[in-house]
Design an enzyme around this catalytic site. Structure first.
Site, PDB file in Angstrom:
ATOM      1  N   LYS A 143      44.163  16.103  35.386  1.00  0.00           N
ATOM      2  CA  LYS A 143      45.183  16.919  35.489  1.00  0.00           C
ATOM      3  C   LYS A 143      45.637  17.655  36.628  1.00  0.00           C
ATOM      4  CE  LYS A 143      45.531  18.318  30.382  1.00  0.00           C
ATOM      5  NZ  LYS A 143      45.303  19.306  29.440  1.00  0.00           N
ATOM      6  N   LYS A 227      33.537  15.451  29.239  1.00  0.00           N
ATOM      7  CA  LYS A 227      34.973  15.320  29.716  1.00  0.00           C
ATOM      8  C   LYS A 227      35.374  13.934  30.135  1.00  0.00           C
ATOM      9  CE  LYS A 227      38.838  17.508  31.869  1.00  0.00           C
ATOM     10  NZ  LYS A 227      39.493  18.822  32.447  1.00  0.00           N
ATOM     11  N   GLU A 237      46.427  12.746  27.310  1.00  0.00           N
ATOM     12  CA  GLU A 237      46.532  13.856  26.267  1.00  0.00           C
ATOM     13  C   GLU A 237      47.381  13.303  25.012  1.00  0.00           C
ATOM     14  OE1 GLU A 237      47.066  18.549  25.880  1.00  0.00           O
ATOM     15  OE2 GLU A 237      45.673  17.861  27.339  1.00  0.00           O
ATOM     16  N   ARG A 241      42.332  13.772  23.588  1.00  0.00           N
ATOM     17  CA  ARG A 241      41.992  14.731  25.025  1.00  0.00           C
ATOM     18  C   ARG A 241      42.395  16.263  24.447  1.00  0.00           C
ATOM     19  NH1 ARG A 241      43.037  13.454  31.185  1.00  0.00           N
ATOM     20  NH2 ARG A 241      42.601  15.851  31.824  1.00  0.00           N
ATOM     21  N   HIS A 264      40.693  32.394  34.656  1.00  0.00           N
ATOM     22  CA  HIS A 264      40.936  31.417  33.482  1.00  0.00           C
ATOM     23  C   HIS A 264      39.792  31.311  32.420  1.00  0.00           C
ATOM     24  CE1 HIS A 264      42.340  27.921  31.610  1.00  0.00           C
ATOM     25  NE2 HIS A 264      41.303  27.212  31.842  1.00  0.00           N
TER      26      HIS A 264
END
Length: 360
Positions: A143, A227, A237, A241, A264
């Protein structure tokens, strides 16, 4: 060194977990990336610590080694900074055979990956994460992206690195707050995939908090493996995911409203509590699990509540999240500890009830 593999069906790449940079050049050689030009993307926090060391390791193995450092922080994560990258690449004659290296935390990795995906329609890049959050989560899975008009990661691409090289020794330079933020992302994997990992966290929390070498290596290894397994099944995704977003739909809204003054991982922590509360209200987990989570997060000095925003404000911001489809906010919830799913039937009342739990 421990080595994991990410297989998306289209690409396969390794994750190296080591305690130094001694095997870094070997990793470039195995990936067929030696020679040509290499550009290191980093920020003003990381450059003073590592750029001299990394460039000295690489010099002599590449035709040219250069680096670009931008102002550290989420507020630099935008298209304007990416344009500065492009200008630097052109000035330094980077071509399609050149390699970008992301040396830093999640912001650096996301931006470097996005630049690699878009410069000359795609050039190779390597992830070298230096924060715990990026080592357990953001450096793995492809990502990439930037924030846009106040919305987190709104513009981006799925683009896999050639390899990920994790040097756990870099964690010793982090402020504890950054460590804790990374631990929140790691704890997430226990809730969505493996309750035994959650028990490991609880049983070894003192060692983990003190960055005991074996304990923190276990945390990073399991997080990356979890992951990698999910990404291998669902690279872009389209289904499974999405469970990796546990706590994120709530958390991203808070993070954006805070103008990124909250880290975050801190926002994921409070977001997980909302997700647990939502799951408990649905009768899928015992409410005692919320208290257990609060105890674990409190031990690691992570926030449990926010008080600067109203429920309505956070709820409204959630509609800007990428996980909202056709005006419906999708919530990652739990059918049990270690059993996550995406709930597409959450009512506004249920969402606001979950938000009330974390908003004082």
């Amino acid at each position: 060194m421990k080595i994991l593999s990410v297989d998306t069906g289209k690409t396969v790449y390794p994750i190296y977990i080591d305690k130094n940079y001694d095997s870094l050049i070997d990793s470039f050689e195995k990936a067929g990336l030696i020679g040509g030009r290499v550009c290191i993307i980093t920020d003003t926090n990381v450059a003073p610590l590592y750029i001299e060391k990394i460039t000295s390791i690489m010099e002599g193995h590449f035709d040219k080694v250069c680096y670009y450092s931008f102002k550290a922080g989420e507020n630099s994560k935008n298209l304007e900074t990416i344009m500065d990258f492009y200008k630097f690449f052109i000035d330094n004659h980077l071509d399609r055979k050149s390699v970008l290296v992301a040396l830093g935390g999640g912001v650096v990795g996301d931006m470097c990956g996005f630049a690699a995906a878009t410069y000359m329609r795609g050039i190779p890049f390597v992830q070298m994460p230096t924060t715990l959050l990026s080592q357990v989560d953001s450096s793995v899975g492809g990502k990439t992206g930037v924030d846009f008009m106040g919305n987190k990661n709104m513009v981006g691409a799925f683009y896999q690195p050639e390899f990920v090289y994790i040097n756990t020794d870099t964690l010793n330079t982090l402020p504890y707050r950054e460590v804790a933020a990374g631990l929140a992302e790691a704890i997430k994997y226990g809730y969505i995939i493996d309750r035994d990992f959650l028990k490991y966290f609880d049983d070894n929390k003192e060692k983990i908090k003190s960055l005991d070498s074996q304990a923190i290596n276990d945390v990073i290894y399991f997080s990356c493996k979890a992951k990698a397994d999910v990404v291998s099944q669902d690279e872009k995704e389209m289904g499974l995911r999405a469970i990796l977003n546990f706590g994120h739909t709530f958390g991203h809204a808070v993070e954006t409203l805070s103008d990124f003054t909250m880290l975050h991982g801190e926002c994921v922590a409070v977001g997980m509590l909302s997700g647990l509360y939502f799951s408990a209200k649905r009768g899928m987990i015992d409410k005692a699990e919320i208290e257990k989570c609060e105890g674990l997060l409190r031990f690691f000095e992570l926030p449990l509540r926010v008080n600067d925003y109203s429920v309505k404000e956070v709820h409204k911001q959630m509609f800007n999240d990428k996980k909202t489809h056709n005006g419906v906010i999708n919530i990652v919830a739990l059918k049990g500890i270690g059993k996550a799913y995406v709930d597409k039937s959450a009512s506004s009342d249920e969402i606001e009830s979950a938000l009330k739990y974390i908003i004082e």
